[in-house]
Design an enzyme around this catalytic site. Sequence first.
Site, PDB file in Angstrom:
ATOM      1  N   THR A 139       0.846  -1.206   0.000  1.00 47.03           N
ATOM      2  CA  THR A 139       0.000   0.000   0.000  1.00 47.03           C
ATOM      3  C   THR A 139       0.875   1.247   0.000  1.00 47.03           C
ATOM      4  O   THR A 139       1.934   1.267   0.632  1.00 47.03           O
ATOM      5  CB  THR A 139      -0.886  -0.015   1.262  1.00 47.03           C
ATOM      6  OG1 THR A 139      -1.725  -1.179   1.202  1.00 47.03           O
ATOM      7  CG2 THR A 139      -1.762   1.225   1.349  1.00 47.03           C
ATOM      8  N   GLY A 140       0.391   2.278  -0.687  1.00 46.25           N
ATOM      9  CA  GLY A 140       1.107   3.557  -0.678  1.00 46.25           C
ATOM     10  C   GLY A 140       1.462   3.990  -2.087  1.00 46.25           C
ATOM     11  O   GLY A 140       1.185   3.285  -3.066  1.00 46.25           O
ATOM     12  N   ALA A 151       8.107   1.530   2.213  1.00 47.34           N
ATOM     13  CA  ALA A 151       8.442   1.701   3.628  1.00 47.34           C
ATOM     14  C   ALA A 151       8.549   3.192   3.924  1.00 47.34           C
ATOM     15  O   ALA A 151       8.793   4.000   3.010  1.00 47.34           O
ATOM     16  CB  ALA A 151       9.765   1.013   3.956  1.00 47.34           C
ATOM     17  N   ASP A 152       8.372   3.535   5.169  1.00 52.47           N
ATOM     18  CA  ASP A 152       8.594   4.928   5.589  1.00 52.47           C
ATOM     19  C   ASP A 152      10.052   5.139   5.982  1.00 52.47           C
ATOM     20  O   ASP A 152      10.597   6.229   5.783  1.00 52.47           O
ATOM     21  CB  ASP A 152       7.642   5.266   6.740  1.00 52.47           C
ATOM     22  CG  ASP A 152       6.199   5.155   6.285  1.00 52.47           C
ATOM     23  OD1 ASP A 152       5.828   5.876   5.340  1.00 52.47           O
ATOM     24  OD2 ASP A 152       5.456   4.329   6.843  1.00 52.47           O
ATOM     25  N   GLU A 183      -0.513  -5.239   6.055  1.00 51.94           N
ATOM     26  CA  GLU A 183       0.810  -5.365   5.427  1.00 51.94           C
ATOM     27  C   GLU A 183       1.629  -6.428   6.154  1.00 51.94           C
ATOM     28  O   GLU A 183       2.282  -7.269   5.530  1.00 51.94           O
ATOM     29  CB  GLU A 183       1.543  -4.016   5.475  1.00 51.94           C
ATOM     30  CG  GLU A 183       0.912  -2.990   4.542  1.00 51.94           C
ATOM     31  CD  GLU A 183       1.482  -1.593   4.698  1.00 51.94           C
ATOM     32  OE1 GLU A 183       2.169  -1.329   5.689  1.00 51.94           O
ATOM     33  OE2 GLU A 183       1.218  -0.752   3.812  1.00 51.94           O
ATOM     34  N   LYS A 211       6.811   1.073   8.945  1.00 53.52           N
ATOM     35  CA  LYS A 211       5.755   1.162   7.956  1.00 53.52           C
ATOM     36  C   LYS A 211       4.469   1.621   8.645  1.00 53.52           C
ATOM     37  O   LYS A 211       4.381   1.626   9.858  1.00 53.52           O
ATOM     38  CB  LYS A 211       5.530  -0.203   7.291  1.00 53.52           C
ATOM     39  CG  LYS A 211       6.710  -0.622   6.419  1.00 53.52           C
ATOM     40  CD  LYS A 211       6.502  -1.964   5.719  1.00 53.52           C
ATOM     41  CE  LYS A 211       5.193  -2.111   5.049  1.00 53.52           C
ATOM     42  NZ  LYS A 211       4.857  -1.034   4.090  1.00 53.52           N
ATOM     43  N   GLY A 212       3.493   1.991   7.825  1.00 54.60           N
ATOM     44  CA  GLY A 212       2.187   2.358   8.387  1.00 54.60           C
ATOM     45  C   GLY A 212       1.827   3.813   8.195  1.00 54.60           C
ATOM     46  O   GLY A 212       0.788   4.264   8.700  1.00 54.60           O
ATOM     47  N   GLY A 213       2.673   4.539   7.436  1.00 59.01           N
ATOM     48  CA  GLY A 213       2.328   5.931   7.130  1.00 59.01           C
ATOM     49  C   GLY A 213       0.963   6.024   6.453  1.00 59.01           C
ATOM     50  O   GLY A 213       0.249   7.015   6.596  1.00 59.01           O
ATOM     51  N   THR A 225       4.418   4.297  -3.582  1.00 61.52           N
ATOM     52  CA  THR A 225       5.421   3.484  -4.271  1.00 61.52           C
ATOM     53  C   THR A 225       4.815   2.142  -4.686  1.00 61.52           C
ATOM     54  O   THR A 225       5.055   1.659  -5.801  1.00 61.52           O
ATOM     55  CB  THR A 225       6.664   3.262  -3.385  1.00 61.52           C
ATOM     56  OG1 THR A 225       6.970   4.479  -2.691  1.00 61.52           O
ATOM     57  CG2 THR A 225       7.866   2.851  -4.210  1.00 61.52           C
TER      58      THR A 225
HETATM   59  C1  5RP Z   1       1.447   2.224   4.200  1.00 53.86           C
HETATM   60  C2  5RP Z   1       2.909   1.998   4.204  1.00 53.86           C
HETATM   61  C3  5RP Z   1       3.691   2.498   3.030  1.00 53.86           C
HETATM   62  O1  5RP Z   1       4.443   1.453   2.519  1.00 53.86           O
HETATM   63  C4  5RP Z   1       4.601   3.593   3.494  1.00 53.86           C
HETATM   64  O2  5RP Z   1       3.830   4.589   4.142  1.00 53.86           O
HETATM   65  C5  5RP Z   1       5.366   4.225   2.315  1.00 53.86           C
HETATM   66  O3  5RP Z   1       4.470   4.937   1.513  1.00 53.86           O
HETATM   67  P1  5RP Z   1       4.920   5.693   0.197  1.00 53.86           P
HETATM   68  O4  5RP Z   1       5.352   4.645  -0.769  1.00 53.86           O
HETATM   69  O5  5RP Z   1       3.665   6.418  -0.232  1.00 53.86           O
HETATM   70  O6  5RP Z   1       6.028   6.650   0.558  1.00 53.86           O
HETATM   71  O7  5RP Z   1       3.489   1.450   5.101  1.00 53.86           O
HETATM   72  O8  5RP Z   1       0.860   1.824   5.399  1.00 53.86           O
END
Ligand code: 5RP
Length: 224
Positions: free
Chosen positions: A32-33, A87-88, A107, A98-100, A35
């Site tokens: 999710t996210g 990942a964050d 996940e 993770k979890g942003g 990327t």
């Molecule tokens: C979502 C996540 C994402 O993988 C994480 O936040 C990275 O997001 P992005 O690819 O938009 O920077 O853990 O819960």
Amino acid sequence: MTQDELKRAVGEAAAEYIRPYLEDDSIIGVGTGSTANCFIDALAQHKHLFDGAVASSEASAQRLKDHGIPVYNLNSVSNLDFYIDGADEINEHLEMIKGGGAALTREKIVAAVAREFVCVADESKLVERMGTFPLPVEVIPMARSYVAREIVKLGGDPVWREGVITDNAGHILDVHNLDIPSAIAMEEKLNQITGVITNGLFALRPANVLLLGTQDGVRTIKAS
Ligand code: 5RP
């Protein structure tokens, strides 16, 4: 290259990374996210080569379906060769925060089933020490204040992500200023707090490989 271009580059690199292994009955774990979205868009070009996907969020499931990729319930799937997600923060041991995007619980579940976790990230996500990004912790709503008080005892400053309800009907606490000398120890400690559904440290099950988008191209990094 901009950050968005780096994300697109690693999304495409991840689709290429798994392509040789795709078979008619392959099911891919998808994160999710933004990327992960780039990966989904790149994966769609190969949709004739595999069966379908399991998604770690309703949002990713919808994006996969929009591309015409069948989405399976994880309960009907016993093997996933790959889980691809962003990942964050990620360190040299391929431990992550993770979890942003508030999808950390699903996940972690899909990652647990997968044989290989491929993390896709732009170079801003690679850190020497984790904890600058506030650590997301998903909680049962009635336990939110109790869990927050327990986290304060661990030295963190939890902030309720107000207005966010997860796909599992949980609430999110974003924990600032947490000292994380050992990601595994902190992940275990947070898991022990009653009312915690999941915390955003992915250290007990780190990534197996990192595809890192840099100005010099995509680097493939294995855990050290
Ligand atoms: C979502 C996540 C994402 O993988 C994480 O936040 C990275 O997001 P992005 O690819 O938009 O920077 O853990 O819960």
